[in-house]
Motif scaffolding. Sequence first.
Motif, short mmCIF file in Angstrom:
data_model
loop_
_atom_site.label_atom_id
_atom_site.label_comp_id
_atom_site.label_asym_id
_atom_site.label_seq_id
_atom_site.Cartn_x
_atom_site.Cartn_y
_atom_site.Cartn_z
N ALA A 102 -3.14 1.74 -1.91
CA ALA A 102 -2.11 2.77 -1.68
C ALA A 102 -1.51 3.24 -3.01
O ALA A 102 -1.28 4.43 -3.21
CB ALA A 102 -1.02 2.23 -0.76
N THR A 103 -1.28 2.30 -3.94
CA THR A 103 -0.65 2.69 -5.21
C THR A 103 -1.62 3.46 -6.10
O THR A 103 -1.19 4.17 -6.99
CB THR A 103 -0.14 1.48 -6.02
N ALA A 119 -2.45 3.83 6.34
CA ALA A 119 -1.91 4.96 5.57
C ALA A 119 -2.92 5.42 4.53
O ALA A 119 -3.10 6.63 4.30
CB ALA A 119 -0.60 4.55 4.88
N VAL A 120 -3.61 4.48 3.89
CA VAL A 120 -4.62 4.83 2.88
C VAL A 120 -5.72 5.66 3.55
O VAL A 120 -6.11 6.73 3.07
CB VAL A 120 -5.21 3.55 2.23
N TYR A 121 -6.19 5.17 4.70
CA TYR A 121 -7.25 5.87 5.44
C TYR A 121 -6.79 7.26 5.88
O TYR A 121 -7.51 8.25 5.73
CB TYR A 121 -7.64 5.03 6.65
N PRO A 142 1.34 7.29 9.22
CA PRO A 142 1.44 5.90 8.75
C PRO A 142 1.85 5.86 7.29
O PRO A 142 1.58 6.80 6.52
CB PRO A 142 0.02 5.36 8.94
N GLY A 143 2.53 4.78 6.89
CA GLY A 143 2.98 4.65 5.50
C GLY A 143 3.25 3.20 5.17
O GLY A 143 2.64 2.30 5.77
N GLY A 144 4.18 2.98 4.27
CA GLY A 144 4.47 1.63 3.77
C GLY A 144 4.99 0.66 4.82
O GLY A 144 4.78 -0.55 4.73
N ILE A 145 5.71 1.15 5.84
CA ILE A 145 6.07 0.32 6.99
C ILE A 145 4.91 0.45 7.99
O ILE A 145 4.57 1.55 8.42
CB ILE A 145 7.41 0.79 7.63
N GLY A 167 8.64 6.21 -14.46
CA GLY A 167 7.51 5.32 -14.18
C GLY A 167 6.82 5.59 -12.85
O GLY A 167 6.94 6.68 -12.28
N LYS A 168 6.12 4.57 -12.38
CA LYS A 168 5.24 4.70 -11.21
C LYS A 168 5.96 4.40 -9.90
O LYS A 168 6.82 3.52 -9.86
CB LYS A 168 4.14 3.63 -11.32
N SER A 169 5.54 5.06 -8.81
CA SER A 169 6.08 4.74 -7.48
C SER A 169 5.50 3.42 -7.00
O SER A 169 4.31 3.16 -7.18
CB SER A 169 5.69 5.83 -6.49
N ASP A 170 6.34 2.59 -6.35
CA ASP A 170 5.90 1.26 -5.93
C ASP A 170 4.87 1.28 -4.79
O ASP A 170 3.87 0.57 -4.83
CB ASP A 170 7.09 0.43 -5.41
N VAL A 171 5.14 2.08 -3.75
CA VAL A 171 4.25 2.08 -2.57
C VAL A 171 3.06 3.00 -2.80
O VAL A 171 1.92 2.65 -2.51
CB VAL A 171 5.02 2.50 -1.30
N GLY A 172 3.30 4.20 -3.30
CA GLY A 172 2.21 5.10 -3.68
C GLY A 172 1.74 6.06 -2.61
O GLY A 172 1.00 6.99 -2.91
N VAL A 173 2.12 5.85 -1.35
CA VAL A 173 1.86 6.86 -0.30
C VAL A 173 3.19 7.19 0.38
O VAL A 173 4.14 6.41 0.30
CB VAL A 173 0.84 6.39 0.77
N GLU A 174 3.23 8.34 1.04
CA GLU A 174 4.48 8.82 1.62
C GLU A 174 4.94 7.91 2.76
O GLU A 174 4.17 7.11 3.29
CB GLU A 174 4.32 10.26 2.15
#
Length: 343
Positions: free
Chosen positions: A296-297, A327-329, A198-201, A175-182
């Motif tokens: 992000a996801t 992180a998205v940016y 930058p990332g999920g934290i 299935g899919k990754s929860d956070v979606g970015v490294e």
Amino acid sequence: MITEKLVVTTIEESKGEISRAAEIIRNGGLVAMPTETVYGLAANALNEKAVSDIFAAKGRPQDNPLIVHISNIEMLNNLVSDIPSVAQKCISKFWPGPFTAILPKSDIIPSSVCAGLDTIAIRMPSNPIARALIEKSGVPLAAPSANLSGSPSPTTAEHVLLDLDGKIDAVIMAGKSDVGVESTVVTFAVNPPRLLRPGGITAEQLRKIIPELVIDKAVFSEPEKGKPVASPGMKYKHYSPKANVIIIDSNAEKYAEYVNGHTGEDVYALCFDGDTESLVAPCISYGNENDSAEQATRLFDALRTLDNQGCKICYARMPKTQGVGLAVYNRLIRAAAFEVIKL
Ligand code: AMP
Ligand code: MG
């Protein structure tokens, strides 16, 4: 090579598949595994040949070091020569989870994992399948994102197969990754500690523990050519779809006006949910304007979709940069090769 597809639902129901994946790792093979950030391409971090196979399968430059994934704290103690107290506090707070600590390395880790640096990047993932695989394999796993170097990171097993089918031993389909970015990467090898990726934290979460945290320049801007960078991965053009992506930093009205004035063949809009009605160009949304976690996801899948649809030019709406938005940016600006138009 035929890539084995190991479908894993839960740890309890998929014991056979996880054992098979662990056997491949112990035999020196490569397995793509789900994590909460993105899918990782895992191999035994202590096996030099397996590590070099990771670089070969991805076409990854040799000077870009790998993150080593662990499932318990004893593994950490074997891999590092020192843990500063501030690093210890972050580890206690953010592990297991999307947080990578860079620490001085011990001697047991092959130098190719760390691209010859005297530091090592380590993370304890929270995804239970990743944890079970590390545990069953009995060794730390070197695991960069399971994509071809330079293409958007994989957030599904299908993305992994599009890039690596026939080049790796197995992929765990889960299935899919929860956070979606490294993961968020922080180096503790310098004082004060420095946020390299930058990332999920989020930076805001980190600052509660490290008020003096420095955010590396490369998070926002293009590294200067020829200058050394704190994190080798930052200097590569990353996450790049084939399309020419241009970020438009503006509100919804000005964005629509600009994009509608620049329509043409294979010109797309990478926008937010509410934008689509006011746009003439074909649109791919990457989420709600005010929901950075959702963006992000969806971002990497949206970038892959643009390529599949033959997009040549893409006008992307600028995300908010607070929280996970940073992180998205950071990923989007690399996909755009740092091209931003401010309206
Ligand atoms: P990936 O494995 O594709 O998620 O990328 C790992 C990121 O961590 C890259 O940007 C690397 O350059 C960075 N990294 C890994 N190890 C180190 C290290 N020892 N020092 C600095 N950056 C590192
Ligand atoms: Mg990567």
